[in-house]
Scaffold this motif. Structure first.
Motif, short mmCIF file in Angstrom:
data_model
loop_
_atom_site.label_atom_id
_atom_site.label_comp_id
_atom_site.label_asym_id
_atom_site.label_seq_id
_atom_site.Cartn_x
_atom_site.Cartn_y
_atom_site.Cartn_z
N UNK A 51 0.82 -1.21 0.00
CA UNK A 51 0.00 0.00 0.00
C UNK A 51 0.85 1.26 0.00
N UNK A 52 1.87 1.29 0.83
CA UNK A 52 2.70 2.49 0.92
C UNK A 52 3.62 2.64 -0.29
N UNK A 53 4.22 1.55 -0.75
CA UNK A 53 5.10 1.63 -1.92
C UNK A 53 4.31 2.03 -3.16
N UNK A 54 3.14 1.42 -3.35
CA UNK A 54 2.32 1.75 -4.52
C UNK A 54 1.84 3.19 -4.49
N UNK A 55 1.49 3.68 -3.30
CA UNK A 55 1.05 5.06 -3.21
C UNK A 55 2.18 6.06 -3.50
N UNK A 56 3.40 5.70 -3.18
CA UNK A 56 4.54 6.55 -3.56
C UNK A 56 4.61 6.65 -5.08
N UNK A 57 4.55 5.50 -5.73
CA UNK A 57 4.65 5.46 -7.20
C UNK A 57 3.46 6.17 -7.85
N UNK A 58 2.26 5.89 -7.34
CA UNK A 58 1.05 6.49 -7.91
C UNK A 58 1.10 8.02 -7.83
N UNK A 59 1.50 8.54 -6.68
CA UNK A 59 1.53 10.00 -6.52
C UNK A 59 2.60 10.64 -7.41
N UNK A 60 3.75 10.02 -7.51
CA UNK A 60 4.79 10.56 -8.39
C UNK A 60 4.29 10.62 -9.82
N UNK A 61 3.60 9.57 -10.25
CA UNK A 61 3.06 9.53 -11.61
C UNK A 61 1.99 10.61 -11.80
N UNK A 62 1.19 10.81 -10.77
CA UNK A 62 0.13 11.82 -10.81
C UNK A 62 0.68 13.23 -10.98
N UNK A 63 1.74 13.57 -10.22
CA UNK A 63 2.31 14.92 -10.35
C UNK A 63 2.72 15.19 -11.80
N UNK A 64 3.30 14.17 -12.44
CA UNK A 64 3.76 14.36 -13.82
C UNK A 64 2.61 14.30 -14.84
N UNK A 65 1.47 13.80 -14.42
CA UNK A 65 0.31 13.75 -15.31
C UNK A 65 -0.38 15.10 -15.44
N UNK A 66 0.10 16.08 -14.66
CA UNK A 66 -0.43 17.44 -14.74
C UNK A 66 0.71 18.40 -15.09
N UNK A 67 0.33 19.53 -15.64
CA UNK A 67 1.34 20.55 -16.00
C UNK A 67 0.71 21.93 -15.93
N UNK A 68 1.50 22.94 -15.54
CA UNK A 68 1.00 24.31 -15.66
C UNK A 68 0.63 24.59 -17.11
N UNK A 69 -0.50 25.23 -17.31
CA UNK A 69 -1.01 25.49 -18.66
C UNK A 69 -1.20 24.18 -19.43
N UNK A 70 -1.64 23.14 -18.71
CA UNK A 70 -1.93 21.86 -19.35
C UNK A 70 -3.30 21.89 -20.01
N UNK A 71 -3.82 20.72 -20.30
CA UNK A 71 -5.12 20.63 -20.94
C UNK A 71 -5.02 20.75 -22.44
N UNK A 72 -6.07 21.25 -23.05
CA UNK A 72 -6.10 21.35 -24.50
C UNK A 72 -6.31 19.99 -25.13
N UNK A 73 -5.69 19.79 -26.29
CA UNK A 73 -5.84 18.53 -27.02
C UNK A 73 -4.49 17.88 -27.24
#
Length: 205
Positions: A70-92
């Motif tokens: 649970x703890x190891x997977x949540x570390x990985x999941x959160x790291x991946x989540x931060x990179x799944x977003x970006x300032x001025x993201x969105x669009x197509x």
């Protein structure tokens, strides 16, 4: 030893869509707690010197190692989540990712509809992923800490639908949070890089 990775942008870089306060709590407290707890749990075990992804794969499905997973997977999941977003993201999306979305979902609009439905429909805490499975794009909703590594799928993109990810900014309006994620925050470039990397790995195999 597992280390807390830094955010890939400033804490206020996603405002007003996600506030600096939310990112401060989410990264500085939730994510950090997973790191601290995982390091304590793996100390002196066979997991101690393994890479994070290997810890996740080896501990998955083992009742005695559930806390480690649970703890190891949540570390990985959160790291991946931060990179799944970006300032001025969105669009197509464009390039290969846009082609693949049109091919496997019919259109970007149909993908967005399906992704949003999976995220809002995830009961309780969890994640909604865009993955590559057997050469096709797929939406995968997972509960709690579960992630594509345990399903043999390649993660391309993720949105966190645990309440702590959005409650300070959106209260209980998960649908609004997901709509904003897809319209204003999603990092299509990161998703395409993951898609291309997966294709290169398949060719080399």
């Amino acid at each position: 030893m597992i280390e807390l990775p830094p955010l890939p942008y400033a804490p206020d870089a996603l405002a007003p869509h996600i506030s600096a306060e939310t990112l401060g709590f989410h990264h500085g407290k939730h994510h950090k707690t997973y790191v601290d707890t995982a390091n304590r749990l793996i100390q002196g075990t066979d997991y101690e010197k393994l890479p994070l992804e290997e810890i996740i794969r080896k501990s998955a499905g083992k009742p005695d190692d559930k806390k480690i997973f649970n703890n190891a997977a949540q570390i990985w999941n959160h790291t991946f989540y931060w990179h799944s977003m970006a300032p001025r993201g969105g669009g197509k999306p464009d390039g290969k990712l846009a082609e693949k979305i049109n091919q496997d979902f019919g259109s970007l609009e149909k993908f967005i509809e399906a992704f949003s439905a999976a995220g809002t429909g995830q009961f309780g805490s969890g994640w909604v992923w865009l993955t590559l499975a057997k050469g096709k794009l797929k939406i995968l909703a997972t509960a709690n800490a579960d992630n594509p590594l345990t399903h043999g799928e390649v993660a391309l993109l993720v949105s966190d639908v645990w309440e702590h990810a959005y409650y300070l900014d959106y209260q209980n309006r998960r649908a609004d949070y997901l709509a904003t994620f897809l319209d204003k925050l999603v990092n299509w470039k990161f998703a395409e890089e993951n898609l291309v990397r997966a294709g290169d790995a398949a060719k080399a195999a």
